[in-house]
Write a protein that holds these residues in place. Sequence first.
Motif, PDB file in Angstrom:
ATOM      1  N   HIS A  32      -2.668   6.267 -43.762  1.00 45.33           N
ATOM      2  CA  HIS A  32      -1.546   7.155 -44.059  1.00 45.33           C
ATOM      3  C   HIS A  32      -1.699   7.774 -45.450  1.00 45.33           C
ATOM      4  CE1 HIS A  32       2.414   8.865 -44.470  1.00 45.33           C
ATOM      5  NE2 HIS A  32       2.352   8.416 -45.704  1.00 45.33           N
ATOM      6  N   HIS A  67       6.131   3.276 -41.960  1.00 44.85           N
ATOM      7  CA  HIS A  67       6.726   3.953 -40.790  1.00 44.85           C
ATOM      8  C   HIS A  67       5.791   3.878 -39.575  1.00 44.85           C
ATOM      9  CE1 HIS A  67       5.038   7.909 -42.592  1.00 44.85           C
ATOM     10  NE2 HIS A  67       4.142   7.355 -41.846  1.00 44.85           N
ATOM     11  N   HIS A  68       4.527   3.503 -39.800  1.00 48.56           N
ATOM     12  CA  HIS A  68       3.629   3.302 -38.655  1.00 48.56           C
ATOM     13  C   HIS A  68       3.891   1.967 -37.982  1.00 48.56           C
ATOM     14  CE1 HIS A  68       1.096   6.813 -39.372  1.00 48.56           C
ATOM     15  NE2 HIS A  68       1.391   6.611 -40.634  1.00 48.56           N
TER      16      HIS A  68
END
Length: 493
Positions: A239, A288-289
């Motif tokens: 990310h 958020h993953h």
Amino acid sequence: MNVNQVAEKTRNNQVVTYLAISGIIVIAMMIFGILMLLQQGGVINLPPATFYQFLTIHGTGMIGVAALAAAAIMWYFLNKYVTLSQKILRINLALFLIGVVMVIIGVFSFEYASAWTFLYPLPALSANAWGTIGALLYLGGMLVLGIGFLLFYLDAGRAIIKKYGSLGKGLGWDVIAGKKAEQDAPPGAVVASTMVTIVNTTAITAGAVVLIMNIINVINPSFTFDPLLAKNLTYAFGHIFANAVIYMAVIAVYEILQKYTDRPWKSSKSFLVAWTMSTVFTLIIYTHHLLMDSVMPKWTLIMAQVLSYSNGLPVLVVTAYGALMIVYKSGIKWDMASGLTYVAMFGWVLGVVPAIIDATIVVNHVMHNTKWVPGHFHMYMGLGALAMIFGFMYYVAKVECNMRINMLDKMAFVIYILGIMGVSGSFLVSGAISTPRRWATHFPDWIGPAQFGAVSGICLVMAVSIFVWHFVRFLMNRNTLNAGSDFSKKKLA
Ligand code: HEM
Ligand SMILES: [Cu+2]
């Protein structure tokens, strides 16, 4: 040419090499993207294993090459303010190319296809889809590539600390604290480079750790480790590293618009605060993953949701606002470089909207594994980051050789915008009708958007070929044409 000009030319030679290689790789990767859409659209019939190899090479290649080109932007402008090492720049490129060759051999000769996220324990447990050698080549290639980038950021950090005293001062903390006057604040290029140096050394270190653990696990499967830790490390790497591309590329917006409008883009206090906020958020919101990993502590997920909303926003707001202000009534001359960097601002804004929607936990449960996700990042990478990169390529060709643009370039500009909107729009539509992402074959209901995306992709790759062709012509004319073009209506030195 005097000594200084010769030195500058060698320096720029390297940046130009970075860009030329990037341009060609982008075209190749787009072709793999189109082939995937043709497959999903039922137009061609690839074996599923081949599709996943394409997916792996496309994801890895696009992120890698976008980072490479954005690093060239960062180096080119940061080097105006601090003294960077040319040797490190060369080593980074060499390691990049070695890593890419390893990855290509791993994927195409040894059928490695875990996607670019190489999520543990997939590299070792492929149900015989690929063997040890393929996995080792891929993971090893990524490690080599990562080491190159790590050296690159360590050198940037060293140079920033040497000039400004510390990374905190590179972010302008002494100005925020009121110890230093606003007009002595570090320029945007330095602030952005400091931010990226901080987040990417962290990301690459996390990546290196998880790559090495994967490598050991592939060689000796009895060595195992906590999959949740592995996922955290993998996404902390993936990310942040992918996200940092735009924070390097945006330096082109700051520098090019200043040059074209002949106005300064001062780092105000709010500008500095925004960059510090985005530095912190970027480091922690990879979680958020993991919104669907119920074993994660609940507070981390709530934090991930809240901060994902605001992750890029501070920088995005100050940059979009700054870009509007600097251009307003400036008499700016619009051409490919100024046009692409300006449009890229809006591409960035547009791409962030679907991302924010997806970062909402309730939506994420439904959308996360659909093509909505590639929809948002194709928009943001394609219309945002890549447009900045192509704008920078036109800029370099202009500063160095006063390369003229023609009708074809202008047409390509329009086709580029429509093409990338078509590709990402088709993904968003697919997502909205619940098409899962990363599926080699689609049900009949899902093939329409894929076909539309493929056609848009073909237009897009034609536009990009025209951009790259302009750059290649610049390379060929580099020694005959002269530098020194006028940028704004006002005369510029
Ligand atoms: C002609 C332009 C492009 C086309 C046609 C295209 C097509 C595709 C397709 C079909 C997928 C797989 C979607 C799925 O999950 O089912 C994909 C994934 C992806 N693309 Fe692209 N793409 C293009 C440009 C780009 C650009 C410019 C970037 C970034 C700079 C990019 C980065 C990625 C990444 C990171 C993935 C995710 C791979 C994964 O899921 O592991 N693509 N693309
Ligand atoms: Cu993310």
